[in-house]
Design a protein around this motif. Structure first.
Motif, PDB file in Angstrom:
ATOM      1  N   UNK A 193       0.828  -1.208   0.000  1.00 48.28           N
ATOM      2  CA  UNK A 193       0.000   0.000   0.000  1.00 48.28           C
ATOM      3  C   UNK A 193       0.856   1.250   0.000  1.00 48.28           C
ATOM      4  N   UNK A 194       2.157   1.077   0.246  1.00 50.48           N
ATOM      5  CA  UNK A 194       3.078   2.201   0.250  1.00 50.48           C
ATOM      6  C   UNK A 194       4.467   1.646  -0.049  1.00 50.48           C
ATOM      7  N   UNK A 195       5.286   2.433  -0.711  1.00 57.40           N
ATOM      8  CA  UNK A 195       6.676   2.038  -0.943  1.00 57.40           C
ATOM      9  C   UNK A 195       7.456   2.261   0.346  1.00 57.40           C
ATOM     10  N   UNK A 196       8.071   1.217   0.852  1.00 59.39           N
ATOM     11  CA  UNK A 196       8.766   1.347   2.133  1.00 59.39           C
ATOM     12  C   UNK A 196      10.219   0.918   2.087  1.00 59.39           C
ATOM     13  N   UNK A 197      10.607   0.060   1.152  1.00 56.61           N
ATOM     14  CA  UNK A 197      11.921  -0.565   1.195  1.00 56.61           C
ATOM     15  C   UNK A 197      13.048   0.402   0.862  1.00 56.61           C
ATOM     16  N   UNK A 198      12.870   1.219  -0.130  1.00 53.65           N
ATOM     17  CA  UNK A 198      13.933   2.120  -0.551  1.00 53.65           C
ATOM     18  C   UNK A 198      13.509   2.867  -1.793  1.00 53.65           C
ATOM     19  N   UNK A 199      14.455   3.564  -2.399  1.00 54.58           N
ATOM     20  CA  UNK A 199      14.124   4.378  -3.568  1.00 54.58           C
ATOM     21  C   UNK A 199      14.444   3.705  -4.891  1.00 54.58           C
ATOM     22  N   UNK A 200      15.184   2.598  -4.880  1.00 57.13           N
ATOM     23  CA  UNK A 200      15.596   1.996  -6.139  1.00 57.13           C
ATOM     24  C   UNK A 200      14.670   0.829  -6.511  1.00 57.13           C
ATOM     25  N   UNK A 201      14.666   0.523  -7.805  1.00 56.26           N
ATOM     26  CA  UNK A 201      13.841  -0.596  -8.286  1.00 56.26           C
ATOM     27  C   UNK A 201      14.308  -1.920  -7.694  1.00 56.26           C
ATOM     28  N   UNK A 202      15.598  -2.130  -7.642  1.00 58.54           N
ATOM     29  CA  UNK A 202      16.090  -3.405  -7.104  1.00 58.54           C
ATOM     30  C   UNK A 202      15.760  -3.555  -5.622  1.00 58.54           C
ATOM     31  N   UNK A 203      15.754  -2.452  -4.890  1.00 56.67           N
ATOM     32  CA  UNK A 203      15.353  -2.512  -3.479  1.00 56.67           C
ATOM     33  C   UNK A 203      13.878  -2.882  -3.343  1.00 56.67           C
ATOM     34  N   UNK A 204      13.034  -2.310  -4.192  1.00 57.93           N
ATOM     35  CA  UNK A 204      11.614  -2.641  -4.131  1.00 57.93           C
ATOM     36  C   UNK A 204      11.354  -4.101  -4.491  1.00 57.93           C
ATOM     37  N   UNK A 205      12.099  -4.614  -5.465  1.00 60.43           N
ATOM     38  CA  UNK A 205      11.938  -6.027  -5.830  1.00 60.43           C
ATOM     39  C   UNK A 205      12.395  -6.941  -4.697  1.00 60.43           C
ATOM     40  N   UNK A 206      13.338  -6.485  -3.910  1.00 56.70           N
ATOM     41  CA  UNK A 206      13.873  -7.301  -2.810  1.00 56.70           C
ATOM     42  C   UNK A 206      13.036  -7.188  -1.539  1.00 56.70           C
ATOM     43  N   UNK A 207      11.986  -6.363  -1.548  1.00 53.93           N
ATOM     44  CA  UNK A 207      11.234  -6.091  -0.320  1.00 53.93           C
ATOM     45  C   UNK A 207      10.547  -7.344   0.208  1.00 53.93           C
TER      46      UNK A 207
END
Length: 437
Positions: free
Chosen positions: A422-436
């Motif tokens: 519901x919100x981006x929380x992991x980080x600012x990069x695409x690879x960080x979001x994929x790793x969440x």
């Protein structure tokens, strides 16, 4: 325990639903429609959007470009990179993935472009790695025809190797900005790669600074055994086509096995399965919508022209009301072809088209209300084991109504079930979001 899964969207950027009642009548080619879609996907917390590409005007169906141009199937389209820039500048968290063919771009130019894009977008850029699958495209780049698929993958393996080395040719801390000593970058931390392979020769180093991700996220689609091995070796996210839940599970397990065999953590490879939701206020509304779509006069020709373009097989040569006379193979997109032809089913060609219902790359049927479809997506992911879905559009036609149905109907239903972020929380990069997750 509910486990979240990832969402991505593939943007087929030929004209919008220009004939439909909810299209724009042919969106202006100024990028505004594309940026509107990107902003809506970001509001729904998608991981990334892919800007798809082809490098030719199809002539496979009926031996002419007439069908492709008449219905705007595969053509016309803009270059994906400027569109990716526009979509990225209009957003702040959504990953932006551009399709760059190993046929069309020298490795140095791909690495330089991707590094620049990743810096401009704050670490949100991804490269959709394609080898191109059309002889017509090859002829636009000085070749008579494409190499066989296995050779293309061998070339692509080497291509990705040299691109990775180019990204690594600058250490992450090479830029020191020492004003007192007058040193912008430490030359000892920037090195040529001196790559000499079977197909490519590149001296290096890159002449761009290290980007936020140092290398962008790698995305790849490949249904063949060779394609799966390539994806497992290189990709952060895999675009997958499979027939039903069992096929999806087998595909994901196979990619993860390949990744493990070469020493990668299989959890680092996110397999996203293509689906084409058909949404309505009631289940009957959704099914009626699907029925209207497949009964339209242009539907059969549109789909056959599309499959012909992707596979370079002229489907105009086959009788509509008879089964295909033999199992078809191609040096083009074999996965799309296998999904379409359903060899052994005995179905007539017309029924194969209707079965596709416009979603030629849909791994599982998703028809109903947003809540029904969200519930089904959760059940499917639980059976498959992860990692998420790549949403496509019916008949490969995109309009704002469909985007609203997905972002304001389906995604909230998924979020209420705790299935997507519901919100981006992991980080600012695409690879960080994929790793969440």
């Amino acid at each position: 325990m509910t486990r979240k899964f990832h969402l991505a969207f593939i943007f087929n950027f030929t004209p919008d639903d220009w004939q439909g009642p909810f299209g724009t009548g042919g969106a202006p080619w100024d990028g505004a429609f594309h940026t509107d879609v990107a902003k809506a996907l970001e509001r729904a917390c998608f991981d990334y959007v892919i800007v798809e590409d082809k490098l030719m005007v199809p002539e496979s169906y009926g031996g002419s470009s007439e069908a492709a141009l008449k219905q705007a199937m595969v053509v016309p389209k803009h270059d994906p990179v400027p569109l990716a820039v526009a979509m990225g500048v209009a957003t702040s968290r959504l990953g932006i993935v551009a399709t760059l063919s190993t046929l069309a771009y020298p490795p140095f130019m791909t690495a330089r472009l991707a590094s620049t894009m990743d810096s401009m977008l704050g670490g949100r850029f991804g490269w959709n790695i394609v080898t191109s699958a059309e002889d017509l495209a090859a002829r636009n780049f000085g070749m008579d025809k494409l190499p066989p698929r296995d050779v293309r993958y061998e070339m692509a393996d080497e291509y990705v190797d040299v691109v990775k080395q180019l990204f690594a040719s600058w250490d992450a801390d090479a830029v020191v900005l020492d004003r007192e000593k007058g040193i912008y970058a430490d030359h000892t931390k920037v090195r040529p790669v001196h790559f000499q392979g079977k197909y490519f020769s590149v001296r290096g180093p890159l002449n761009t600074v290290p980007s936020p991700q140092h290398r962008p996220a790698f995305v790849q689609a490949g249904a063949s055994p060779r394609g799966r091995a390539f994806a497992a070796r290189n990709a952060d996210s895999v675009i997958a086509i499979a027939g039903g839940v069992q096929g999806m599970k087998e595909f994901r397990d196979d990619v993860r096995r390949h990744a493990e065999e070469i020493g990668r953590d299989p959890d680092d490879v996110k397999v996203l399965f293509c689906v084409t939701p058909v949404l309505g206020e009631t289940e009957q509304d959704a099914r009626d919508k699907q029925a209207r779509m497949v009964s339209s006069p242009e539907f059969i020709q549109d789909i056959l022209a599309q499959v012909s373009a992707l596979t370079e097989i002229d489907f105009a040569q086959f009788a509509l009301d008879e089964p295909l006379p033999y199992r078809l193979t191609t040096n083009g997109e074999q996965g799309t072809l296998d999904k379409f032809q359903q060899w052994g089913s005995g179905k007539a060609l017309r029924d194969l088209v209707i079965d596709g219902a416009g979603g030629l790359v849909s791994s599982v049927d998703l028809v109903g209300t947003p809540d029904q479809v969200a519930e089904r997506m959760g059940e499917v992911m639980a059976e498959v084991g992860g990692d998420g879905f790549m949403l496509t559009t019916p008949l490969l036609r995109l309009n704002r109504r469909y985007i609203a149905e997905v972002t304001d109907g389906l995604v909230p239903a998924l979020q209420r079930r705790g299935l997507t972020r519901s919100v981006y929380t992991q980080g600012n990069t695409l690879r960080e979001n994929l790793a969440e997750f």
